[in-house]
Write a protein that holds these residues in place. Sequence first.
Motif, PDB file in Angstrom:
ATOM      1  N   ASN A  32       0.863  -1.156   0.000  1.00  0.00           N
ATOM      2  CA  ASN A  32       0.000   0.000   0.000  1.00  0.00           C
ATOM      3  C   ASN A  32       0.903   1.209   0.000  1.00  0.00           C
ATOM      4  OD1 ASN A  32      -0.270  -2.019   2.009  1.00  0.00           O
ATOM      5  ND2 ASN A  32      -1.556  -0.723   3.214  1.00  0.00           N
ATOM      6  N   GLY A  33       1.163   1.890  -1.561  1.00  0.00           N
ATOM      7  CA  GLY A  33       1.721   2.742  -0.535  1.00  0.00           C
ATOM      8  C   GLY A  33       1.665   2.050   0.786  1.00  0.00           C
ATOM      9  N   VAL A  34       1.673   2.821   1.832  1.00  0.00           N
ATOM     10  CA  VAL A  34       1.659   2.305   3.182  1.00  0.00           C
ATOM     11  C   VAL A  34       0.235   2.108   3.645  1.00  0.00           C
ATOM     12  CG1 VAL A  34       2.287   2.781   5.569  1.00  0.00           C
ATOM     13  CG2 VAL A  34       3.887   3.307   3.752  1.00  0.00           C
ATOM     14  N   ASN A  35      -0.666   2.989   3.252  1.00  0.00           N
ATOM     15  CA  ASN A  35      -2.060   2.869   3.626  1.00  0.00           C
ATOM     16  C   ASN A  35      -2.824   2.135   2.532  1.00  0.00           C
ATOM     17  OD1 ASN A  35      -1.712   4.442   5.947  1.00  0.00           O
ATOM     18  ND2 ASN A  35      -1.837   6.312   4.731  1.00  0.00           N
ATOM     19  N   ALA A  36      -3.983   1.595   2.921  1.00  0.00           N
ATOM     20  CA  ALA A  36      -4.835   0.980   1.916  1.00  0.00           C
ATOM     21  C   ALA A  36      -5.300   2.032   0.920  1.00  0.00           C
ATOM     22  CB  ALA A  36      -6.042   0.333   2.584  1.00  0.00           C
ATOM     23  N   ASN A  37      -5.408   3.293   1.353  1.00  0.00           N
ATOM     24  CA  ASN A  37      -5.836   4.398   0.505  1.00  0.00           C
ATOM     25  C   ASN A  37      -4.731   5.444   0.556  1.00  0.00           C
ATOM     26  OD1 ASN A  37      -8.576   3.177   0.515  1.00  0.00           O
ATOM     27  ND2 ASN A  37      -8.347   3.651   2.675  1.00  0.00           N
ATOM     28  N   ALA A 386     -14.757  -2.138  -5.794  1.00  0.00           N
ATOM     29  CA  ALA A 386     -13.936  -3.358  -5.893  1.00  0.00           C
ATOM     30  C   ALA A 386     -12.456  -3.002  -5.906  1.00  0.00           C
ATOM     31  CB  ALA A 386     -14.313  -4.138  -7.149  1.00  0.00           C
ATOM     32  N   TRP A 387     -12.109  -1.920  -6.628  1.00  0.00           N
ATOM     33  CA  TRP A 387     -10.717  -1.482  -6.663  1.00  0.00           C
ATOM     34  C   TRP A 387     -10.218  -1.106  -5.270  1.00  0.00           C
ATOM     35  CZ3 TRP A 387      -6.213  -1.568  -8.767  1.00  0.00           C
ATOM     36  CH2 TRP A 387      -5.256  -0.629  -8.382  1.00  0.00           C
ATOM     37  N   LEU A 388     -11.032  -0.401  -4.493  1.00  0.00           N
ATOM     38  CA  LEU A 388     -10.614   0.004  -3.155  1.00  0.00           C
ATOM     39  C   LEU A 388     -10.408  -1.209  -2.253  1.00  0.00           C
ATOM     40  CD1 LEU A 388     -12.894   3.129  -2.791  1.00  0.00           C
ATOM     41  CD2 LEU A 388     -10.394   3.121  -2.914  1.00  0.00           C
TER      42      LEU A 388
END
Length: 489
Positions: A32-37, A386-388
């Motif tokens: 992730n990057g580091v985060n999921a978002n 779905a992408w997220l």
Amino acid sequence: MRCSEKAFRWQLIFFLFISLISVMLSSCRPENGVNANPTLPVTVTETVTEKGGSVPATPDPTQMSEAMGLELSELDGITVTFWHVWGSDELLEGITNVILAFDATNAYGITVKALNQGGYNGLEDAMNAAIQSGDVPDLVVGNANAFASWYAVDAIIDMAPYMEDEVVGLGEGAMGDFFEGPFESGVTSGGERISLPFQQSANVLFYNETWAQELGFDSPPSNVAEFKEQACAAAEANNTDDSPDNDGTGGLVIYTEASNVMSWVFAYGGDVYDEQEMSYDFTSEEVVGVAEFWKSLWDEGCAFEMERYPYPDLSSPLAFSTREALFIMSSTAGLSRQMEAFETEGATDDEWTLIPFVGPEGEKAVNVFVPSLAVVKTTAKKQLAAWLFITYLLSPETQAEWATFSDTYPVRMSAGEILKDDGAGSPQWKRGFSLLSYGKTEPPVPSWPLVRRAVGDAFADLFRKPSENIPAILESLEDLADELVSLNQ
């Protein structure tokens, strides 16, 4: 071509044609990057999961913005239907735990409905039927060959725009964190990103270090000449010891399944599919070299077959754990079975490890298997939702957690570092992880499932005929592959 070879070839064509018809009919069944978002401003709400890992921080919903032409707040209440293949107790527990954590922590209001489809073949049959009926899921796990077929009929999307989006994209840092082989396996010859890897295992060589040292070898083989020397030494040791029960064993357990053939072809620096020409090549110098190498091992008694290879009933230990073989070719997914075999009665207490396949000049390769994720073509909101969920599944933290459930390897290097820091895995598991940088993947084209059967049959035929027949056998295999491609178009 001799009559016997011609008869064998047409019998094989008939068998594979019937297999293809069966697949086509099954696709018409109703059923992730580091985060999921990474780039959103965040208010940290870290949650500890049941396995002790943590899920990525989630964004403050009041700070959400637009992505892919949609306001992220519009995703509130969206349900993503996810078809997967993990129905066994441990795997089902693992994917359920991951999904519950996502449902509880994502700031979008997205929920995931997961449905087990009973294995990859079952999922492919169900997806083919769903494409016909229009009642499709939103996200599927599968193999590159299936994705290529589904993309060709406009059933799944090109994820490149999502990956590159400034708000919800992966970011260059995250994309550079993926292992190259698995990451590139989801790209078509035209450059479309139709899948992203979720997990990986690798076809490697299991190597008995203790026995090799007793045979006089201080290190694993670094090229095929050294490999043959060690395999033949082990075979000679078993043929000349006091036990007649192990005569004819000792070197490499040969098994002509295509995954093993491809592992050696990769180590020789070759491949069997030309993406630019969109055709198979089984007469290259590298493929011929592998065939001649296998044939020489077989003819000189340094390789042998076993009915119970690769995974026997564990009441009868693996050849590898009883010094019937110095080398076996196996998936890292079989590590736990092999460890169990060393605990059974009659097994040795030898030290063993995993090594890559080697080529004539010291090349190294492993054949990686990469179940991946694809977004089904539905609506803009469902595709974004779905992408997220995919970005969550591919975060280093989730990848590390899933690896503890699945006995597979993560597809991101940083997830492996998390596992190492946590002290996870046996020495063999850790060694396998270090080999993933040598990973290559099999052809990601719709025809490959049928062609790979023909590969195994052709290489088995090598052992029944003289060495001078190798060119004819490989030419016949290439002709058959071309015919199977035309059948699959």
